[in-house]
Design an enzyme around this catalytic site. Sequence first.
Site: not given
Lengths: 335, 335
Positions: A251, A298, A280
């Site tokens: 993360r 991601h 993000e």
Amino acid sequence: MDPKPQDHQSPSSTPSELRQVLVLRPPPVFAVHEQDFSSKFHILKAYDSPLPTHDFLQAHAQSVKAVLCSGIGPITAEVIHNLPALELVVTASTGVNHIDMAECRRRGITVTNTGDVFSDDVADAAVGLLIDVMRRITSGDRFVRSGRWATSGEYTLGSKLACKRVGIVGLGNIGSRVATRLKAMGCLVSYTSRQEKHTTPFTFYPNILQLAFNSDALVICCALTNETRHIINNKVMMALGKKGIIVNIARGAIINEVELVKCLVEGEIGGAGLDVFENEPNVPKELFELDNVVLLPHRTAFTQESFYNAAQILIGNLEAFFTNKPLLTLVANEF
Amino acid sequence: MDPKPQDHQSPSSTPSELRQVLVLRPPPVFAVHEQDFSSKFHILKAYDSPLPTHDFLQAHAQSVKAVLCSGIGPITAEVIHNLPALELVVTASTGVNHIDMAECRRRGITVTNTGDVFSDDVADAAVGLLIDVMRRITSGDRFVRSGRWATSGEYTLGSKLACKRVGIVGLGNIGSRVATRLKAMGCLVSYTSRQEKHTTPFTFYPNILQLAFNSDALVICCALTNETRHIINNKVMMALGKKGIIVNIARGAIINEVELVKCLVEGEIGGAGLDVFENEPNVPKELFELDNVVLLPHRTAFTQESFYNAAQILIGNLEAFFTNKPLLTLVANEF
């Protein structure tokens, strides 16, 4: 028709009407396999409604027992507060940092994740990112596509993987798979973790600073928690050193991104392979100028095979819930 | 001063004057470590001379006993013909396809290569290319850098490595290392080779067509010879199929490049990771438009560590030659 609101199951009714599943924002796995979900459940799409989210939640507050989510649609205390009948949060992810777990525990709401279904894919991509940064693959591709190969005699050398000391941050499902892969490449693997794992052959360091000091590269594989937020900071990067590589497939907020960007721009570390970011889908623009970083949106869990398997787990958990059977991938929620 | 032209060694003379090494075009390893070579040998740089190559060779024809080369400067029959005193060709590469081996044999000229020094690095990069194509790493990096992540909900899925059938073409020093790495990722490895290797656990197919038919990806690791030139042709690619991936870290001409480009453009195969091309440094422009290919500028051996080690081997072979000691990495030259 005799719906029994206190039961999950009601075989005599139209199943999809009673088996309501709320989706605030569509998780990628759901977007790809939506048909499979819609054929089994009545999907309440907050993102498709003309109503503001709050009003949409109000309209369904008394009936919604199950929510399907992922990192792109957090389940905050406020969302939970607006859903008094909520009993189950099903997340299409391994991590649960986007869910207010304390609030779920207080309310007795159960949380399921996707278990181990993405671990191999994420580990493969972590190794891919490490090879890519060390061996300049994406940068080499840019070099060729720009037409520079035919005109430039430039020979920027990469860094050999064999005998490099790679530190794994978090030796869990993903971290241990990364370790196995890197061992096959001749890397010297060590790790830090909440506690030493005596069944592994890898060297344990009790904290991140010692791990960084004794590593040529760090691969971040731990969960994001209050304890791991920003554990990769300027001090850790200085310990890693000017040739050090950081790969993050966990993360974004595990790394202090402002300090990471500064260290990369100023050459205080050697490079980075990043699948995740603090905010993000926003990526710090300074990174776009660098040739020693590889940036992914991601996507390390994004394969056809794992999406299919994840969809089966999500549907399996929802089916189990609505038929009062044991859940497949319950997340422990103790504090 | 009493040079003895028939001997390699002459301790009483200035060593660098007698220890002449001809370089037609500078191999990358030489370019990076030139100082180490220049301090031990008298380097005759054809590429730095105002003379045309032929005239330069003529000027040194009687004295040049050793040539240092690589794929970017072929040692043809004509070059050999122009060097009547030539006794040794030292190539800064594993492959010797740029050297006229038949002519060397006829003339009794010895050839050395870099042995196994690049094998780990090339194998790492081969695996990196396979992960990259299957998991869309370079393509994902382009997606992020173009700013599309923040505006596009596009979810193109990659392909999982675990349980994929990967066929290795040539299970030698490099191929066997690729196999070990892919096994650690859960791939099902098979191979074709001149003969079955009974000491490996991998499935053998007697020819390339059977291998392709039974594989999801092919990794080309064999030497370029008359037998392997264009063995990867349209028929093999059709057997591999529309989702099939080809990785080539060996030599460009092992693949029929025209047919490869056609198959990629028309979607007859799924993608490719290419470090080598038929006419380097020229890369077919059609490939620049494709998102499912990764293109490297013949760089899978390019690490600081292997370049340093390769320089030691090259210097070691030249030292051994000039002092009449056994060569380190002699290439067998029997036809």
